[in-house]
Design an enzyme around this catalytic site. Structure first.
Site, PDB file in Angstrom:
ATOM      1  N   ASN A  17       0.811  -1.224   0.000  1.00 43.37           N
ATOM      2  CA  ASN A  17       0.000   0.000   0.000  1.00 43.37           C
ATOM      3  C   ASN A  17       0.839   1.265   0.000  1.00 43.37           C
ATOM      4  O   ASN A  17       0.302   2.355   0.077  1.00 43.37           O
ATOM      5  CB  ASN A  17      -0.890   0.040   1.246  1.00 43.37           C
ATOM      6  N   ARG A  19      -2.258   6.117  11.936  1.00 40.02           N
ATOM      7  CA  ARG A  19      -3.252   5.496  12.793  1.00 40.02           C
ATOM      8  C   ARG A  19      -3.904   6.591  13.638  1.00 40.02           C
ATOM      9  O   ARG A  19      -3.223   7.474  14.173  1.00 40.02           O
ATOM     10  CB  ARG A  19      -2.648   4.433  13.734  1.00 40.02           C
ATOM     11  N   GLN A  33     -12.160   2.051  14.554  1.00 40.72           N
ATOM     12  CA  GLN A  33     -12.683   1.917  13.199  1.00 40.72           C
ATOM     13  C   GLN A  33     -13.603   0.712  13.136  1.00 40.72           C
ATOM     14  O   GLN A  33     -13.238  -0.348  13.653  1.00 40.72           O
ATOM     15  CB  GLN A  33     -11.529   1.740  12.184  1.00 40.72           C
ATOM     16  N   HIS A  57     -11.427   4.897   6.191  1.00 44.20           N
ATOM     17  CA  HIS A  57     -10.096   4.347   5.975  1.00 44.20           C
ATOM     18  C   HIS A  57      -9.984   3.716   4.597  1.00 44.20           C
ATOM     19  O   HIS A  57     -10.271   2.548   4.398  1.00 44.20           O
ATOM     20  CB  HIS A  57      -9.790   3.312   7.067  1.00 44.20           C
TER      21      HIS A  57
END
Lengths: 384, 414
Positions: free
Chosen positions: A167, A290, A319, A338
C-alpha cells in the site's frame, strides 16, 4: 518455520505411505492432512461488488482466492462480521443468546489461519488468541497489524505477517493529495459550489501554494520516503524525523533534511494536548497512519481554536468510526473513512501478497522477510 | 513605446519650465502628429497652442496624472483576517498608497455588471483598467468604444479572454497580464484535482460528514495514480510544471501542444508528444486542460469529442469553462462516461446559483481560486505594480506579458 517444514514433510511422507487415516496432531497441523481452515474478515460491498470485477478487497470477492484455496483442499470462510465480545470484555454466558454469536467468534476455536484487513479490522485480542487453539498464522491483507495484540501473539508462538509494501504508493499519493487539499483550502470552495454560493475571498484569504512551505514527516520509512519523493518537485523545505537517518545519497536525492530531535517528539508517538500546543499556529496535519497516534479530543480542540488550521486523514480510533465521532463534525477537517490503502490497485497487490504467503505457508516455506510482524516469539523492530 | 517616452519627456520639460498647470494628455497610440510637432518643436508658440487644445479636450488636471480603475472581488470580513490578502477590493493589490504618492487617481470596485455599475461610471475617462480573472470585468467592444482615454488594460493574474482582444487591438490599446504569476499555483491545484478524482476522495468526505462508514462505496472505484495515462492538452508554462510534478508518480505522461518541446526537456520531464489531439485523447485515463480560451479552443470539448474519450475518463479543467460544452459535460457526468470532472473555471463567472455543474454527479468543482492563493496574489500584485511603473515611465513591459501590443495579438490568441 523449520518445525513447520519438518512436520509438513513428515506429513507428506505419512500421507504417501498410505496411512491416510492417521492423524498427526502437532500444534502446527490439525484436522485432516494438509487441509486448513482459513477465515477471512473483510468489509462488505453489497451493490458495489458487482460494479468492478477487480474489486477484490470486499467480502463478496474475498481477495479472489476462494477457488484457489478450495482447489488446494482448504476450507475458506469469509465474513464481515467481526465484533464479538468487544475489546476483551466478556459477555456473561448466561445472557449470551444465539443471535449474538457473531460469525468470527463461531470459527475462532478451530481456524488455522485468520486473514484480516486494516480497513475493517478484526481485533485479535489476547482473549481471542487464547480461544484459538488451532491458530497458527495471522495475515493482514494490507499494512498495519496493530489490531492484533502482538505481544500475546508472540507469546502464543503465532506468526503474524502483512503484505509489506502493498500500500506504500497508495498511501503516499493519498497523503500528498491531503496536503494539497488542506493548504489550497479546497473543501470550503467545494462546499460553496454545492450550496449555490460564490465567494472567492472566503477561500482565498487562507489558500496557499505548497511551494516554499516547510513540510515535516514524522517517520520516514517506506511510505514517508515515497511521500518525500513526490513532494520534491513542489520545491518545499523538506524535513524528516525517524529512528534511523537515511544514508546521505538518498537524502540528497530526496532533498530532505534529517531532524534528530523532533522537538515535540514524542517518545511515545503521541500527539497530545501539550505537543499540539507547541506546533506552529495554523499548522496543517495529515495523518494516514493510525488514529490513536493523536489524542482525539486534543485534535478537536485545536481544530476548533484554529491552532490546527487543517486536519486530514483516513484513520480513526476506533474503526469504523461511530456516527458521533467528533472528528466528523469539527471545523477544519478533511477526513474520509479508511480508504487510502484500499484502492483497486492496492487491493490487487494485497490479494496477490496474501495468496503468495498462504502458498508458502502450505508448503512450509519462508515468507519475504520484510513481511513478518511477529515471528518465533519476536516482534518486528518497528513495533518494539 | 518611443512615442510615449517622447511624450513623457516633453511633459517633464514643460513641468520643469514652470508651467505646472499645463496638462498634456497623450493618448498613447493616438495623436502622434501632436507629439511629433512638440518634439521637433516649432517653437514655443506651437507647443502652447497644442497644450491649449489638449486642455480643452482632456479632463485630467495634473501633469502625467492617470486615472486607474481596478475591479477586484470583495472580501468583506475576510479582508481583516490576513494582511497579505492583496487581491481583494479592500486591499486592491496594496498599491493604493504608492499610486497616490505618484499623483495618480486610483478607484477600485467590485461592481462590474450592468449599465449602472460603478465601473461604467468611470469608463469614459479612465486611462488604465486593472481586472482580474477571478471576478472578471468583461471589457467588451462596447465598453472599449466608450473608454476614450483608455490606453492600458492590465490583468492581475493570467488569462485575458474577458477582454475583447480584437477590439482592443483595433483601438490601439495595450493589453498585458502578469505572465508566470500563477503558474505554480495552478499546476499544484491541477495535481490536487487529479488525485482527488483518481482516489475518489469526495464520496469518502461526504460519508464522514453524514455519519456514515462504507469503505466499499468508495473503494470500488478508487485508484492509485501510478501507472495511469495522463494527457495534458497544452504544455505551456502551466502544463510543463504539472508534468514535472507528476513525474515521481510514475504515470504514462502524454502532451499535446502547438509546439513540441525540445528533446532534452521532453526526456527530463518524461512526457511523450502527441501531435494529433484526437489520437491522444482516447488513450488517456486522465485529461488535464492547459490551453487558453481562444476562438480555436472555445467549445472544443463538445459532445462528439467527449464521446470518444475512454469511458470513465477523469477531466481536470483549470483553464477556462468555455473550453467545454457545459451541457455535454453534465450529460457525460450523469451517464458516467466522465467518471470525474474537477476544475475552478466556469462560464460565466461568477457561476450563477443554478449552474448545472454544481449539481451534476461526479464533480469536484470550486469557485475560481487556484491562481489566487495568497502566494499568487503577492506575485501578481508585484507584477501589476511593476507594469504600472513602467507605463508611467514610458518603458517596455517584460515581453512575455503582452497580450495585445501595437495592434497585434499574442501568438496563443491568434
Amino acid at each position: 518455520m523449520a518445525m513447520k517444514r519438518a512436520s509438513a514433510s513428515a506429513f507428506r511422507a505419512l500421507a504417501s505411505s498410505g496411512n491416510s487415516n492417521s492423524s498427526i496432531l502437532t500444534r502446527e497441523l490439525h484436522a485432516s492432512p494438509g487441509s486448513k481452515k482459513i477465515v477471512g474478515v473483510f468489509y462488505k460491498a453489497n451493490e458495489y461488488a458487482a460494479m468492478n470485477p477487480n474489486f477484490l478487497g470486499c467480502v463478496e470477492r474475498a481477495l479472489g482466492i476462494g477457488d484457489w484455496l478450495e482447489s488446494q483442499g482448504h476450507q475458506y470462510i469469509v465474513t464481515d462480521d467481526k465484533e464479538g465480545p468487544v475489546c476483551g470484555k466478556y459477555i456473561d454466558t448466561k445472557v449470551y443468546s444465539v443471535y449474538m454469536i457473531l460469525e468470527l467468534e463461531k470459527h475462532i476455536s478451530d481456524l488455522h489461519v485468520l486473514v484480516t484487513t486494516a480497513f475493517h479490522p478484526a481485533y485479535v485480542t489476547a482473549e481471542r488468541i487464547k480461544k484459538a487453539k488451532n491458530l497458527q498464522l495471522v495475515l493482514t491483507a494490507g499494512i498495519g497489524s496493530d489490531h492484533v495484540d502482538l505481544k500475546a501473539a508472540a507469546a502464543a508462538g503465532l506468526t503474524v505477517a502483512e503484505v509489506t509494501g502493498s500500500n506504500v504508493v497508495s498511501v503516499a499519493e493519498d497523503e500528498l493529495m491531503r496536503i494539497l487539499i488542506l493548504i489550497r483550502n479546497f473543501l470550503p470552495g467545494y462546499h460553496q459550489v454545492i450550496k449555490g454560493d460564490w465567494n472567492v475571498a472566503a477561500i482565498a484569504h487562507r489558500a496557499y501554494d505548497l511551494e516554499g512551505k516547510t513540510v515535516g514527516t514524522v517517520g520516514a520509512g517506506r511510505i514517508g520516503r515515497l511521500l518525500l519523493q513526490r513532494l520534491k518537485p513542489f520545491n518545499c523545505n523538506l524535513l524528516y524525523h525517524d529512528r534511523i537517518k537515511m544514508d546521505p545519497e538518498l537524502e540528497n536525492q530526496i532533498g530532505a533534511k534529517f531532524e534528530e530531535d523532533l522537538d515535540v517528539m514524542l517518545p511515545k508517538w503521541m500527539f497530545d494536548k501539550e505537543r499540539i500546543a507547541k506546533l506552529k499556529k495554523g499548522v496543517l496535519i495529515v495523518n494516514n497512519a493510525r488514529g490513536a497516534i493523536m489524542d482525539t479530543q486534543a485534535v478537536v480542540d485545536a481544530c476548533c481554536s484554529g491552532h490546527i488550521a487543517g486536519y486530514s486523514g483516513d484513520v480513526w480510533y476506533p474503526q469504523p468510526a461511530p456516527k458521533d465521532h467528533p472528528w466528523r463534525y469539527m471545523p477544519n477537517q478533511a477526513m474520509t473513512p479508511h480508504i487510502s490503502g484500499t484502492t483497486i490497485d492496492a487491493q490487487l497487490r494485497h490479494a496477490a501478497g496474501v495468496k503468495d504467503m498462504l502458498d508458502r505457508y502450505f508448503k512450509g516455506e519462508e515468507f519475504p522477510p520484510q513481511n513478518y510482524i511477529v515471528k518465533e516469539g519476536e516482534l518486528a523492530s518497528q513495533y518494539r
